[in-house]
Scaffold this active site. Structure first.
Site, PDB file in Angstrom:
ATOM      1  N   SER A 130       0.869  -1.184   0.000  1.00 56.77           N
ATOM      2  CA  SER A 130       0.000   0.000   0.000  1.00 56.77           C
ATOM      3  C   SER A 130       0.900   1.227   0.000  1.00 56.77           C
ATOM      4  O   SER A 130       2.080   1.136   0.387  1.00 56.77           O
ATOM      5  CB  SER A 130      -0.849   0.000   1.272  1.00 56.77           C
ATOM      6  OG  SER A 130      -1.496   1.256   1.458  1.00 56.77           O
ATOM      7  N   TYR A 143      -1.752   0.254  10.764  1.00 60.49           N
ATOM      8  CA  TYR A 143      -1.829  -0.172   9.358  1.00 60.49           C
ATOM      9  C   TYR A 143      -0.568   0.233   8.599  1.00 60.49           C
ATOM     10  O   TYR A 143      -0.006  -0.557   7.835  1.00 60.49           O
ATOM     11  CB  TYR A 143      -3.083   0.416   8.702  1.00 60.49           C
ATOM     12  CG  TYR A 143      -3.281  -0.039   7.270  1.00 60.49           C
ATOM     13  CD1 TYR A 143      -3.471  -1.392   6.975  1.00 60.49           C
ATOM     14  CD2 TYR A 143      -3.281   0.873   6.211  1.00 60.49           C
ATOM     15  CE1 TYR A 143      -3.653  -1.828   5.656  1.00 60.49           C
ATOM     16  CE2 TYR A 143      -3.464   0.451   4.896  1.00 60.49           C
ATOM     17  CZ  TYR A 143      -3.654  -0.895   4.623  1.00 60.49           C
ATOM     18  OH  TYR A 143      -3.833  -1.319   3.324  1.00 60.49           O
TER      19      TYR A 143
HETATM   20  P1  NAP Z   1     -11.321  -6.154   0.609  1.00 53.56           P
HETATM   21  O1  NAP Z   1     -12.341  -6.058  -0.460  1.00 53.56           O
HETATM   22  O2  NAP Z   1     -11.758  -5.990   2.035  1.00 53.56           O
HETATM   23  O3  NAP Z   1     -10.546  -7.536   0.441  1.00 53.56           O
HETATM   24  C1  NAP Z   1      -9.735  -8.087   1.447  1.00 53.56           C
HETATM   25  C2  NAP Z   1      -9.582  -9.574   1.158  1.00 53.56           C
HETATM   26  O4  NAP Z   1      -8.700 -10.124   2.142  1.00 53.56           O
HETATM   27  C3  NAP Z   1     -10.904 -10.314   1.273  1.00 53.56           C
HETATM   28  O5  NAP Z   1     -10.992 -11.270   0.238  1.00 53.56           O
HETATM   29  C4  NAP Z   1     -10.808 -11.009   2.631  1.00 53.56           C
HETATM   30  O6  NAP Z   1     -11.514 -12.238   2.570  1.00 53.56           O
HETATM   31  C5  NAP Z   1      -9.306 -11.273   2.682  1.00 53.56           C
HETATM   32  N1  NAP Z   1      -8.826 -11.519   4.034  1.00 53.56           N
HETATM   33  C6  NAP Z   1      -8.842 -10.678   5.100  1.00 53.56           C
HETATM   34  N2  NAP Z   1      -8.352 -11.303   6.176  1.00 53.56           N
HETATM   35  C7  NAP Z   1      -8.033 -12.562   5.786  1.00 53.56           C
HETATM   36  C8  NAP Z   1      -7.500 -13.694   6.446  1.00 53.56           C
HETATM   37  N3  NAP Z   1      -7.214 -13.663   7.756  1.00 53.56           N
HETATM   38  N4  NAP Z   1      -7.289 -14.825   5.741  1.00 53.56           N
HETATM   39  C9  NAP Z   1      -7.584 -14.881   4.418  1.00 53.56           C
HETATM   40  N5  NAP Z   1      -8.099 -13.843   3.736  1.00 53.56           N
HETATM   41  C10 NAP Z   1      -8.321 -12.701   4.418  1.00 53.56           C
HETATM   42  O7  NAP Z   1     -10.186  -5.056   0.403  1.00 53.56           O
HETATM   43  P2  NAP Z   1      -9.106  -4.824  -0.768  1.00 53.56           P
HETATM   44  O8  NAP Z   1      -8.991  -3.365  -0.931  1.00 53.56           O
HETATM   45  O9  NAP Z   1      -9.391  -5.650  -1.953  1.00 53.56           O
HETATM   46  O10 NAP Z   1      -7.790  -5.333  -0.024  1.00 53.56           O
HETATM   47  C11 NAP Z   1      -6.854  -6.218  -0.613  1.00 53.56           C
HETATM   48  C12 NAP Z   1      -5.448  -5.820  -0.214  1.00 53.56           C
HETATM   49  O11 NAP Z   1      -5.179  -4.519  -0.745  1.00 53.56           O
HETATM   50  C13 NAP Z   1      -5.230  -5.708   1.300  1.00 53.56           C
HETATM   51  O12 NAP Z   1      -3.959  -6.252   1.612  1.00 53.56           O
HETATM   52  C14 NAP Z   1      -5.233  -4.198   1.548  1.00 53.56           C
HETATM   53  O13 NAP Z   1      -4.487  -3.845   2.687  1.00 53.56           O
HETATM   54  C15 NAP Z   1      -4.604  -3.707   0.260  1.00 53.56           C
HETATM   55  N6  NAP Z   1      -4.848  -2.301  -0.084  1.00 53.56           N
HETATM   56  C16 NAP Z   1      -6.113  -1.817  -0.201  1.00 53.56           C
HETATM   57  C17 NAP Z   1      -6.298  -0.477  -0.526  1.00 53.56           C
HETATM   58  C18 NAP Z   1      -7.671   0.149  -0.659  1.00 53.56           C
HETATM   59  O14 NAP Z   1      -7.777   1.381  -0.640  1.00 53.56           O
HETATM   60  N7  NAP Z   1      -8.721  -0.627  -0.833  1.00 53.56           N
HETATM   61  C19 NAP Z   1      -5.192   0.345  -0.725  1.00 53.56           C
HETATM   62  C20 NAP Z   1      -3.913  -0.183  -0.604  1.00 53.56           C
HETATM   63  C21 NAP Z   1      -3.759  -1.508  -0.292  1.00 53.56           C
HETATM   64  P3  NAP Z   1     -12.348 -12.918   3.753  1.00 53.56           P
HETATM   65  O15 NAP Z   1     -12.897 -11.826   4.608  1.00 53.56           O
HETATM   66  O16 NAP Z   1     -13.391 -13.705   3.004  1.00 53.56           O
HETATM   67  O17 NAP Z   1     -11.354 -13.789   4.449  1.00 53.56           O
END
Ligand code: NAP
Length: 242
Positions: A130, A143
């Site tokens: 991120s 975070y």
């Molecule tokens: P999201 O829609 O909330 O997706 C998060 C995913 O991670 C879900 O599929 C969730 O699945 C899974 N997850 C969470 N805890 C887990 C665990 N203990 N074991 C296995 N799976 C787990 O959010 P996203 O934005 O796509 O996030 C994906 C990645 O991008 C994350 O690492 C986040 O930090 C990063 N990111 C996001 C942003 C943003 O603005 N959205 C920006 C920078 C980086 P389940 O709940 O079904 O397990």
């Protein structure tokens, strides 16, 4: 024979979009997350395999990796944020959740798949970090510390794997509209919507595009880092809103 890929956290957002893209590029994809109803639906739609995965649980990770053949691509995407409290108020539970999911979980999954990645003879690990791995912001201590750790792990891996046929990449997105903010604010949809109010965020597919682009460069080309932000965002907390 098709190349193989594993995507963690593929039940929504960036992971789901990445799995969809990889399947359409001809990869055989294994997807994992905790919400198995969603995984099953996505896997059916794209012709992937799914298994339940909780990256914070060592036995779940072992079971997830069990029986894997040579693996060309591991996308470590599972993770997220909890809360927006100042350091003085962050509960230990939030620290634990963020470190377990984003840092220890990512390391655990990587360790479980490394032999299979090496066996492919042309492997690639892509970590979803991120811009919180480059910057800090008020309310983001746990975070940003966790995502800084992801960057440290990525760079360490690149050093440790030098000489092996394994590429190591980190993709560092800014604001992406997914379930990320809903999770961060404990299901408070109105508060989550405010994060993207008056600006155009990235979509999950925009980030998947970067991941798949890095993965599909020729084998000798290692894309170290991709930082990708919406045009409306200059820094983590510097966002243009109309
Ligand atoms: P999201 O829609 O909330 O997706 C998060 C995913 O991670 C879900 O599929 C969730 O699945 C899974 N997850 C969470 N805890 C887990 C665990 N203990 N074991 C296995 N799976 C787990 O959010 P996203 O934005 O796509 O996030 C994906 C990645 O991008 C994350 O690492 C986040 O930090 C990063 N990111 C996001 C942003 C943003 O603005 N959205 C920006 C920078 C980086 P389940 O709940 O079904 O397990």
């Amino acid at each position: 024979m098709n190349k193989t890929a594993v995507v963690t956290g593929a039940s929504s957002g960036i992971g789901e979009a990445t799995a969809r893209r990889l399947a359409s590029e001809g990869f055989d994809v294994l997807i994992g997350a905790r919400r198995t109803d969603r995984l099953e639906k996505i896997a059916d739609q794209i012709g992937a395999t799914w298994k339940r995965l909780d990256v914070t649980d060592a036995s779940s990770v072992t079971a997830f990796a069990d029986g894997i053949g040579p693996l060309h691509l591991l996308v470590n995407n599972a993770g997220g944020a909890k809360g927006f409290a100042a350091l003085a108020e962050i509960p230990d539970d939030d620290w634990d959740w963020m470190y377990e999911a984003n840092v220890v979980g990512l390391a655990r999954v990587t360790r479980a798949f490394l032999p299979a990645i090496e066996r492919s003879g042309d492997g690639h690990i892509i970590n979803v970090g991120s811009i919180a791995g480059i910057e800090t912001y008020e309310g983001g201590a746990a975070y940003t510390a966790a995502k800084h750790a992801v960057t440290a792990i990525t760079e360490t891996l690149r050093l440790e794997l030098l000489g092996k046929p394994i590429r190591v990449t980190e993709v560092q997105p800014g604001l992406v509209e997914t379930e990320f903010s809903l999770v961060r604010f404990d299901g408070d949809a109105a508060r989550a919507a405010k994060v993207y109010e008056g600006m155009t965020p990235l979509t999950a597919d925009d980030v998947a595009d970067c991941i798949v682009w890095a993965a599909t460069r020729p084998s000798h080309v290692n894309i170290d880092t991709i930082v990708v932000k919406p045009r409306d965002q200059a820094r983590a907390t510097k966002v243009h809103r109309s």
